[in-house]
Each structure stands twice: as C-alpha cells, then as structure tokens.
Write a protein that holds these residues in place. Structure first.
Motif, PDB file in Angstrom:
ATOM      1  N   VAL A 423      29.942  41.784  24.719  1.00  0.00           N
ATOM      2  CA  VAL A 423      30.606  41.094  25.833  1.00  0.00           C
ATOM      3  C   VAL A 423      32.113  41.072  25.650  1.00  0.00           C
ATOM      4  CG1 VAL A 423      30.798  38.871  26.999  1.00  0.00           C
ATOM      5  CG2 VAL A 423      28.563  39.706  26.280  1.00  0.00           C
ATOM      6  N   ASP A 424      32.580  40.856  24.432  1.00  0.00           N
ATOM      7  CA  ASP A 424      34.024  40.743  24.200  1.00  0.00           C
ATOM      8  C   ASP A 424      34.753  42.035  24.559  1.00  0.00           C
ATOM      9  OD1 ASP A 424      33.722  38.141  23.312  1.00  0.00           O
ATOM     10  OD2 ASP A 424      33.404  38.757  21.229  1.00  0.00           O
ATOM     11  N   VAL A 425      34.152  43.166  24.232  1.00  0.00           N
ATOM     12  CA  VAL A 425      34.777  44.444  24.572  1.00  0.00           C
ATOM     13  C   VAL A 425      34.896  44.598  26.079  1.00  0.00           C
ATOM     14  CG1 VAL A 425      34.573  46.936  24.359  1.00  0.00           C
ATOM     15  CG2 VAL A 425      33.905  45.485  22.459  1.00  0.00           C
ATOM     16  N   ARG A 426      33.864  44.235  26.781  1.00  0.00           N
ATOM     17  CA  ARG A 426      33.875  44.356  28.243  1.00  0.00           C
ATOM     18  C   ARG A 426      34.920  43.436  28.858  1.00  0.00           C
ATOM     19  NH1 ARG A 426      29.960  46.683  31.479  1.00  0.00           N
ATOM     20  NH2 ARG A 426      28.708  47.031  29.598  1.00  0.00           N
ATOM     21  N   ILE A 427      35.033  42.220  28.356  1.00  0.00           N
ATOM     22  CA  ILE A 427      36.001  41.267  28.905  1.00  0.00           C
ATOM     23  C   ILE A 427      37.431  41.708  28.596  1.00  0.00           C
ATOM     24  CG2 ILE A 427      36.844  38.902  28.697  1.00  0.00           C
ATOM     25  CD1 ILE A 427      33.984  38.000  28.392  1.00  0.00           C
ATOM     26  N   ASN A 428      37.666  42.203  27.381  1.00  0.00           N
ATOM     27  CA  ASN A 428      39.012  42.684  27.039  1.00  0.00           C
ATOM     28  C   ASN A 428      39.423  43.849  27.917  1.00  0.00           C
ATOM     29  OD1 ASN A 428      39.273  40.785  24.997  1.00  0.00           O
ATOM     30  ND2 ASN A 428      38.444  42.146  23.429  1.00  0.00           N
ATOM     31  N   LEU A 429      38.499  44.749  28.180  1.00  0.00           N
ATOM     32  CA  LEU A 429      38.809  45.874  29.071  1.00  0.00           C
ATOM     33  C   LEU A 429      39.083  45.379  30.485  1.00  0.00           C
ATOM     34  CD1 LEU A 429      39.064  48.844  29.695  1.00  0.00           C
ATOM     35  CD2 LEU A 429      36.581  48.999  29.847  1.00  0.00           C
ATOM     36  N   ALA A 430      38.309  44.403  30.954  1.00  0.00           N
ATOM     37  CA  ALA A 430      38.550  43.866  32.294  1.00  0.00           C
ATOM     38  C   ALA A 430      39.932  43.199  32.377  1.00  0.00           C
ATOM     39  CB  ALA A 430      37.462  42.858  32.647  1.00  0.00           C
ATOM     40  N   SER A 431      40.332  42.487  31.355  1.00  0.00           N
ATOM     41  CA  SER A 431      41.663  41.861  31.351  1.00  0.00           C
ATOM     42  C   SER A 431      42.757  42.921  31.385  1.00  0.00           C
ATOM     43  CB  SER A 431      41.821  40.987  30.111  1.00  0.00           C
ATOM     44  OG  SER A 431      40.827  39.980  30.076  1.00  0.00           O
ATOM     45  N   LEU A 432      42.561  44.001  30.626  1.00  0.00           N
ATOM     46  CA  LEU A 432      43.545  45.081  30.638  1.00  0.00           C
ATOM     47  C   LEU A 432      43.623  45.752  32.002  1.00  0.00           C
ATOM     48  CD1 LEU A 432      45.520  46.724  28.955  1.00  0.00           C
ATOM     49  CD2 LEU A 432      43.621  48.160  28.210  1.00  0.00           C
ATOM     50  N   LEU A 433      42.481  45.928  32.651  1.00  0.00           N
ATOM     51  CA  LEU A 433      42.483  46.516  34.000  1.00  0.00           C
ATOM     52  C   LEU A 433      43.182  45.611  35.003  1.00  0.00           C
ATOM     53  CD1 LEU A 433      38.833  47.931  34.088  1.00  0.00           C
ATOM     54  CD2 LEU A 433      40.957  49.257  33.941  1.00  0.00           C
ATOM     55  N   LEU A 445      33.310  46.830  36.597  1.00  0.00           N
ATOM     56  CA  LEU A 445      32.934  46.741  35.191  1.00  0.00           C
ATOM     57  C   LEU A 445      32.120  45.499  34.898  1.00  0.00           C
ATOM     58  CD1 LEU A 445      33.357  47.955  32.286  1.00  0.00           C
ATOM     59  CD2 LEU A 445      35.333  46.442  32.118  1.00  0.00           C
ATOM     60  N   LEU A 446      32.429  44.389  35.565  1.00  0.00           N
ATOM     61  CA  LEU A 446      31.777  43.113  35.281  1.00  0.00           C
ATOM     62  C   LEU A 446      30.626  42.795  36.226  1.00  0.00           C
ATOM     63  CD1 LEU A 446      34.937  40.914  34.621  1.00  0.00           C
ATOM     64  CD2 LEU A 446      33.464  41.986  32.933  1.00  0.00           C
ATOM     65  N   SER A 447      30.444  43.606  37.266  1.00  0.00           N
ATOM     66  CA  SER A 447      29.371  43.329  38.225  1.00  0.00           C
ATOM     67  C   SER A 447      28.012  43.591  37.585  1.00  0.00           C
ATOM     68  CB  SER A 447      29.540  44.199  39.470  1.00  0.00           C
ATOM     69  OG  SER A 447      30.756  43.869  40.130  1.00  0.00           O
ATOM     70  N   PRO A 448      26.982  42.887  38.044  1.00  0.00           N
ATOM     71  CA  PRO A 448      25.649  43.075  37.443  1.00  0.00           C
ATOM     72  C   PRO A 448      25.113  44.464  37.704  1.00  0.00           C
ATOM     73  CG  PRO A 448      25.525  41.709  39.402  1.00  0.00           C
ATOM     74  CD  PRO A 448      26.979  41.881  39.110  1.00  0.00           C
ATOM     75  N   PRO A 449      24.413  45.037  36.745  1.00  0.00           N
ATOM     76  CA  PRO A 449      23.870  46.381  36.932  1.00  0.00           C
ATOM     77  C   PRO A 449      22.699  46.367  37.902  1.00  0.00           C
ATOM     78  CG  PRO A 449      23.121  45.476  34.858  1.00  0.00           C
ATOM     79  CD  PRO A 449      24.081  44.468  35.434  1.00  0.00           C
ATOM     80  N   VAL A 450      22.457  47.507  38.495  1.00  0.00           N
ATOM     81  CA  VAL A 450      21.302  47.674  39.381  1.00  0.00           C
ATOM     82  C   VAL A 450      20.084  47.906  38.494  1.00  0.00           C
ATOM     83  CG1 VAL A 450      20.287  49.019  41.239  1.00  0.00           C
ATOM     84  CG2 VAL A 450      22.762  48.624  41.178  1.00  0.00           C
ATOM     85  N   ILE A 451      19.146  46.968  38.537  1.00  0.00           N
ATOM     86  CA  ILE A 451      18.001  46.997  37.629  1.00  0.00           C
ATOM     87  C   ILE A 451      16.789  47.557  38.356  1.00  0.00           C
ATOM     88  CG2 ILE A 451      16.502  45.600  36.163  1.00  0.00           C
ATOM     89  CD1 ILE A 451      18.760  43.586  35.955  1.00  0.00           C
ATOM     90  N   ASP A 452      16.163  48.532  37.730  1.00  0.00           N
ATOM     91  CA  ASP A 452      14.899  49.079  38.230  1.00  0.00           C
ATOM     92  C   ASP A 452      13.768  48.326  37.538  1.00  0.00           C
ATOM     93  OD1 ASP A 452      12.862  50.479  39.284  1.00  0.00           O
ATOM     94  OD2 ASP A 452      13.256  52.352  38.195  1.00  0.00           O
ATOM     95  N   PHE A 453      13.197  47.347  38.245  1.00  0.00           N
ATOM     96  CA  PHE A 453      12.186  46.495  37.632  1.00  0.00           C
ATOM     97  C   PHE A 453      10.887  47.228  37.358  1.00  0.00           C
ATOM     98  CE2 PHE A 453      15.019  43.540  39.765  1.00  0.00           C
ATOM     99  CZ  PHE A 453      15.251  42.631  38.744  1.00  0.00           C
ATOM    100  N   GLY A 454      10.735  48.413  37.910  1.00  0.00           N
ATOM    101  CA  GLY A 454       9.516  49.161  37.638  1.00  0.00           C
ATOM    102  C   GLY A 454       9.567  49.942  36.344  1.00  0.00           C
TER     103      GLY A 454
END
Length: 883
Positions: A423-433, A445-454
C-alpha cells in the motif's frame, strides 16, 4: 534390570562347610586313638588324612561350579524347573564370626528375602507372568525399596502398556540413582515423544547435572527453550555448549544471535570478542562478520575496522568483510578509502554478492549519498537473487531524492507491478503523480480493480490492496479536492461507516465476551499443579509468559467475583432478603460502561475536516439520514478527538439535518445542544420549530426544555412564541394568548408578535365559556390594526385583517379589505429556504407566486355568494382564479 547377582558368598560358605566336615573327621580319628601319642602314629595315617581332606575340598568346589552353571542356564529352563532348582539342596549355615563387637559392614547388609523376591519377580517377568511379577515387586519395595526394584517395576509396567506408571517408577529409580544418565535420557525421550513440555523442563536439568559434559543434552535444552520463547535460557544453553566445545562455531553464533534478540547486545559482543582472543589467527569469518555487524549497529565503526584488519592481517579478505570495512569508512567520512575498498565489487561479482552490495547501497542511501547508492542499485538491476519490487522501489526513492521525478515515476510503476499489495508504494506514487498534476493517473492507480468473481484466483484471496484504509482515504481526498461529491461519498462513506460506527467500536470494547467462572478457573489452573495422576506434584506445567499473565488475570478476577458475592450476600442477609447461591455472574457482577476509544480515522486532525465535508456532501446530495448518522458517529468522540470549532460546525449541521430526516427525534439532541449554547440564534430556533412541527404527537420533554431555556434566559422571545404556537395547535387559545402577550411585553413593535396576539384573541372570542366576547374581539382587532400599521398596509397585512373580519362575521368590512388586496400588485420575492432543505417546489415558470390575489378573490366570492350576488361572485372568480 533387577536380576539376581552372585557375589561368591555361597561358594565361600560351601568351602567353609567342607572345612568343618574335615575338622570333624579329624576329631573322630583323634577319639579313636585316644590315649595314644600322636608321634606314635605311622606316616601312612597322616597321608591318609591329607588325602581325605583334599577329596572333600574337590567335591565342594565341583558342587559350587555345577550350581553356578545351573544359575547361568536357568533362563532357558521352564519356570517349574527354575523354582525346583532354587528350592533344592540343603540350607547351609554361614560360619559365624566369633569375634566380639559389631561385624564390619553390617549396616549395608543386604536383605536376603527382598533379594530372593526380586529374583523371583525377574523370573516371572521373563516368563511373561506380569501380574505375579507386580505382586512380588510390591512386596520387595515394602521390604527394601532399592533402585533395582523400581527399575524392574518400571520395566514390567512398560511391558503391559502402562506408559505413565512406567515413567513414574523410572523416575523413582533415577531419583535414587541421580548419576545414572541413561534413566534421565530415557525419561527425557519419552517426554519429548508425548510433547509434555513440563516433564521436559523437569528432566533436562537433572540429565544435564548427571552428565554436565554431554553436548547433545545442552543442544536439546537450547532447542526446547527456543520453542517456549524463553530465549535467554536458550542463549545460556548455547553459550555453555560453546564453553564445553570451543570448536562448535554454530553454538557461538546461535548464542550471540539470541542475546542480541533479547536486547543483551553487549553480552553478545563480549562473547564474540572472547572467541577472537584465543583464535585470532584462524578465526571463523562468520564470527568476524557478526562482530563487525554488531559494532556497526552500535556506532563503533573504528572498532569494527580494528577487528576486521586484526583478524585478516596478511591474508586475503572475503568480499563480505570488504563490504563491512567499506561501510565503516563511509560512516567515518573516509569516502576515498571506501571507494578504494569497494572497487572489488563490479558487475562481474555483484550478482554473487547481492547482500553485500545491497548493504553498501543502503548505507549510502541512509547517509544521503544518492548518486553512489544509485550506482550500486543499478548494478543489481535484473538480478534474479534480488526482489525486483524492493530494488525498483529503492531506485525510485533515490531518483526522487535527486529530484528526477520522471525516472522516479517509471521505477515506482515497476515497483507497484511487482509489489501489488504494498500500500505504501502505491500511495507514494499517487502523491508524486498529484505533484506532477496527473490527477487522473492517480485516481486510476488508487481506484478499485475490476474483479472477476467467477475466477478461482479471486476466491483464493481474502483481501485486496483496495480494502486498505489508507488507499481509500487517499482517493477520497483526491475526489474532495476536485469537488467530485458523488465519487467522494461513494469512496469515503463506507470507510467512515466501517471505522467510526458505534456497532464495530462497541463490539470491540463494551460488548467484549464475558468469561464465565468455569472458564476463569480453567485459565487460573495454569498457576496451580493439577496433575492428579502424577506421583510428583511439585512440578507445574510449562507455559509461556503470555499464558502465565493471562492465568494471573483470571485468578485476580475470580478473587474479585468471590469478594463481591460475599459482600452482596452480607447485604442481603442484613436486609432480610434470601440469597440465591446459584445466582449467575451476570446478575451479581457490576456492569461498567467503558469509554469508547478514538477510531483510527479521527486520531489525525487532518481527517476531521474531511469527515465534516463528508457530512456536508451527503446533505448536499439529499442523503440527510446518512449525514445525520455521520454527525452522530463523530460526536461520540468529541471530548477527546475533535476541536471545539469542528464540534460547533458538526452540531449546527446535525441541527439542520434534524428537520429534513423522517424522524426528527433522531436529531433532537443536536438542536437542544446548540440552543443551550446559543439561545438567541433565530435561525436555530427555526430549525427547532420546523423539526418540532413534524412530530405527530405532543411531547412533554420539549415543553420542559423550553421552560428551562425561559428560566435561564428571561428575555429570549423565540421559546415564548413557540410555546404559544404549541398551545394554539392544541386549541388552548387562552394559554396561547398569555404566552403571546408575554412576548409582546418584550417586543411590542414586532409585527409578527402583534399578529400572533390578535389572532389568538379572536380565536379565544369563540370560546363558549367566555362572557365578554365582544371586548375580546375588539382587543384582537386592535392588535391586528397595529400589525397593519407596522407593516405599512402591505398586501399580506390587509389580507390578514380581511380574514379576521370575515372570521368574526364582519363581512362588509372584510369585503372592503379583500378589494384593497385585489387592488395592490405585489412583486415576487425569493422563497426563503433553510440550509440543505429538500426542494419540493413546483417550477412552473410563472410570476406572481408572492401575490395573494387568488386567495382574496376566492374568499370575496364566498361573501358575494352568501349575500346572493352570484354574478359578482362568478365575475371575481373569472378575473382572478381562472388559469
């Protein structure tokens, strides 16, 4: 094994008997030749006597040898043959020592009967007759409890499958013979097989005491204590192994690591230094590496260099120690010397010494030598022995420190691809962006992924990075900055609901499971010795420190409950009430209301305004129920988390939501709180009355609240007027008139107060119990005309006068005032709206919504119709009430 031992005493007795027999024969010969001198006997007689004595001695020795052979072969014979052989022969008597005094060694005299029974028991065991063997052994123990008896009894119990009893008797034998290491090792192996840590704790020290130089026992002790997380004891065991065998380098390393783990770094350092004192020339490189690492961690860089140089003087240094020496020079500021040493690390050998290269680069990065650190990190790029995600992250951080943001973003993306759940890597990249004005990329980058429940892969993962609170909070802040209210609410409201709601918090604190008395007793049993079937009750079960602490808490709680029950029992007896001994713990134990802890979200002051903005966003989107819930959640922690300004803002917002929700009682506390602090705010009184008017029934607590406000604030008019309105709604016009007149004394020039007094008096005039109705009507009209004067003969004031005249039957006067209303053109004014009030107004686009022409025309047509002027009535309706 308790077998019968032959110590040669029987053979000696047989020889003594033979000598006695020979002596008796000699005495008989002497009797036959009594009276004859010995010197007169012929020489042949002496030779005959000597021959007889030699023959008797030979026969006795032959019998003894035969008996010993029979005893050696007795195991192969049947049980009956063995018993017959043991019982055959005559009982011989020992030759008595005729010396005076106590015979030497008589205190340690063997009990022959016990020895005989032990031999019989051994034979029964060999023949498989275990029951008879047990009976005989019990008799032996009663006569003489020897180690052989206990040992044989343990063997018999082991043969019949009673392992626990066998262990007990083996332990008795070991306690009688504490130096017998084999018995302690046997008990120790059985305890390890059963996983009984208490018995292992008991037998290990005794086995070590019996054979202190046994290294295997010491190593077993160290491993056992490590499993119990008693690292200090394990370290001492490893240290003792190293003291016994200085060549055991692994024991030295293990002891040093454990001492360092428990915080005794100095002891670990002294231990390693002592090793170098005696083996400086051929010291193990692993020991030197560990010693240098500890010195570097302690900041003793010169000392670490001294150890490395002293141990490898005149020899080639290993690369890992070259790295350590270079790191020491870096910390000491000798970059030139460090550069010379670290030239040994190139692209050709960097892949073979990954740990050393990473350690060098990390040191340079910590000391802010980012260019040098980046050089060594890039040497390892693409190496399979290094985690791509961690390496890319460190490279990105170096580029970021060098303000090369484009390169940093590229390596951050690589790190996110490898470390997807970090999580920290993702947040640091989002702050830099965001710093680079790339909001859309940060949102993606921070939006939830599209999950294939099947898919099967999704079902295997129980938690994605998206469910981390930091990610959703960061995304919510981005949406708030861009004023995307709907997206902000969709992301942040579920997170706030999860972290702040009273359900989750109370479930963790107030609704904590209450342990029953039986459960507490079971926990406290750890502190006692409850091994009922154990012969040795002095040893307690081995448990960890955490379990001992939990058991101590349970014991204290049990004592508190016992004391409380005794106290309640005494009180009940003193009051003459029957005490129920079977009363449950929940009934007698006092329930304490625990203070809710501050949620993680509200511990940071930066998030307070974010939560307030969430409530405002919900209110702006028309989600008044959810907005009120957010306000209520946060106000639970207002005393220890939120500033007074934020509390004021939340209270006002909750008061505004109170008149918009379906049930205004949910927001009544907010209204009451803010009115108590600001009783002269007219806007808040508007919120209060609008919420109060939505309630279907009259509630006494509201009247009590108004009375308290009026007693505290004598000149506050709004609660007086609201009380009058409540009486008017209940058709209590006399009480309403009293309230309005009290308000009139405080505000005599208020048009609204004069209108209220006038209307209440006119309504009161229709009371059948009132005698002076005309006087009441005149007084009411007087207040209405003053209201008309204060309003400057506005259309609204004229309509109210006309309506009052119409109500009391003055139709002519009412018609004239309705006509005046029709003659006035009123301009449109904005319709007043309270904050966040629901918009249910009809938007027809026509003007004149503030005009009272239609209402006046309709009432006027009723007057014309009643008086018989139907044409005039139709004409008025056609002119003013036709679409």
């Amino acid at each position: 094994m308790g077998s019968v031992e032959s110590d040669g005493s029987e053979g000696a007795a047989a020889i003594d008997d033979c000598e006695d027999k020979y002596d008796s024969q000699d005495s008989a010969e002497e009797e036959e030749f009594e009276g004859v001198s010995v010197n007169l006997l012929p020489a042949d007689n002496y030779e005959l006597l000597a021959e007889r004595k030699r023959k008797a001695l030979a026969d006795c020795q032959h019998k003894q040898t035969k008996k010993k052979r029979e005893e050696e072969d007795i195991v192969g014979a049947s049980f009956d043959e063995i018993m017959e052989a043991m019982n055959s022969g005559s009982k011989r008597k020992r030759k008595k020592d005729k010396r005076a005094g106590r015979p030497k060694g008589s205190r340690n005299k063997v009990n022959l009967e016990a020895r005989k029974l032990l031999g019989e028991a051994t034979l029964c065991y060999a023949a498989g007759k275990y029951t008879e063997a047990l009976k005989l052994l019990h008799e032996v123990i009663l006569l003489e409890p020897t180690p052989d008896a206990y040992h044989t009894l343990a063997v018999v119990y082991d043969a019949i499958g009673e392992k626990r009893k066998s262990m007990y008797f083996y332990e008795l034998a070991a306690l009688v013979m504490p130096r017998d290491t084999s018995l302690w090792k046997l008990l120790l192996s059985w305890s390890l097989e059963q996983g009984n840590a208490a018995d292992v704790n008991k037998y290990l020290p005794k086995a070590i005491a019996a054979e202190p130089e046994d290294i295997s026992l010491r190593l077993l002790s160290a491993s056992h204590y490590s499993e119990l997380k008693e690292y200090e004891k394990a370290a001492k065991a490893y240290e003792k192994v190293f003291q016994i065998n200085p060549d055991n380098i692994e024991a030295c390393i293990s002891a040093a690591k454990l001492y360092k783990q428990i915080g005794k770094t100095e002891h670990s350092l002294v231990m390693l230094e002592d090793y170098l004192k005696y083996r400086k020339t051929d010291a193990d490189p692993i020991i030197i590496d560990m010693l240098a690492s500890i010195c570097i961690e302690n900041g003793e860089y010169a000392k670490a260099l001294q150890h490395i140089e002293g141990c490898f003087m005149g020899r080639e240094w290993p690369l890992n120690l070259i790295a350590k020496a270079g790191i020491c020079h870096i910390y000491l500021g000798n970059l030139s010397k460090a550069e010379i040493l670290l030239k040994a690390f190139g692209l050709e050998n960097a892949n073979d010494n990954v740990d050393s290269v990473v350690e060098i680069a990390d040191t340079l990065k910590i000391l802010e030598h980012y260019e040098y650190a980046l050089h060594y990190y890039l040497m390892l790029e693409g190496n399979q022995g290094v985690g791509d995600g961690i390496l890319n992250l460190k490279i990105a951080q170096c580029y970021l420190s060098l303000e090369k943001k484009e390169e940093a973003i590229g390596f951050f993306y690589r790190a996110v691809h490898s470390l997807e759940d970090n999580v920290d890597v993702r947040i640091n990249l989002a702050s830099l962006l965001l710093e680079e004005k790339k909001e859309n990329e940060a949102i993606s980058l921070l939006s939830p992924p599209v999950i294939d429940f099947g898919a099967d892969s999704c079902s295997e993962k129980s938690k994605f990075w998206w469910y981390d609170e930091k990610v959703r909070l960061k995304l919510a802040k981005i949406y708030q900055t861009k004023n995307m209210l709907q997206e902000f609410v969709d992301v942040f409201f579920p997170l706030a609901s999860q972290l702040i709601t009273s359900e989750t918090t109370e479930e963790q604190v107030s609704k904590k499971k209450k342990l029953s008395t039986s459960e507490l007793i079971e926990r406290a049993r750890v502190l006692e010795n409850n091994q009922i079937d154990n012969l040795f009750q002095k040893f307690k079960p081995a448990v960890t420190a955490a379990e001992r602490e939990k058991a101590a808490r349970a014991k204290r709680l049990l004592q508190q409950r016992t004391n409380l029950k005794e106290e309640l029992k005494l009180k009940a007896l003193a009051a003459g009430v029957d005490w129920q001994s079977e009363e449950s713990d929940d009934e007698c134990w006092p329930k304490k209301k625990k203070k809710l802890p501050t949620p993680w979200l509200l511990r940071d002051e930066e998030n307070h305004q974010l939560v307030i903005d969430l409530a405002k966003a919900l209110a702006s989107l028309g989600k008044h129920e959810e907005a009120l819930d957010v306000c209520k959640w946060i106000m639970q922690f207002s005393s220890n988390a939120i500033s007074s300004d934020n509390i004021e803002e939340l209270t006002l917002l909750g008061a505004q939501m109170a008149y918009n929700v379906i049930d205004p009682r949910r927001g009544y506390d907010f209204l009451r709180d803010i009115l108590q602090r600001h009783p002269h705010k007219i806007s808040v009184w508007n919120y209060y009355f609008k919420a109060l008017s939505k309630m279907e029934i009259y509630r006494h607590k509201h009247s009590r609240f108004l009375r308290r406000i009026r007693e505290k604030e004598k000149e506050c008019v709004p609660p007086i007027i609201i009380s009058g309105h409540q009486f008017s709604m209940g058709s209590l016009y006399q009480a309403a008139a009293e309230e309005y007149l009290h308000a009139y004394k405080l505000l005599p020039d208020s048009p609204f107060v004069n209108l209220c007094v006038g209307t209440s008096l006119i309504n009161l005039a229709f009371d059948v119990r009132l005698k002076n109705k005309h006087q009441c009507v005149v007084q009411g009209m007087a207040f209405l005309f003053k209201y008309l004067k204060l309003c400057g003969e506005s259309q609204e004031a004229l309509f109210n006068i006309a309506r009052a005249c119409h109500h009391v039957g003055l139709v002519s006067l009412a018609a004239s005032y309705y006509e005046k209303v029709l003659s006035i053109r009123e301009k449109d004014y904005p319709i007043p709206q309270l904050p966040f009030e629901s918009q249910h107004l009809r938007e027809n686009g026509n003007s004149g919504y503030c005009s009272l022409h239609r209402e006046a025309a309709y009432n006027l047509h009723l007057i014309y119709k009643t008086s018989g002027a139907l044409d005039l009535a139709r004409q008025v309706l056609r002119d003013y009430c036709t679409l």
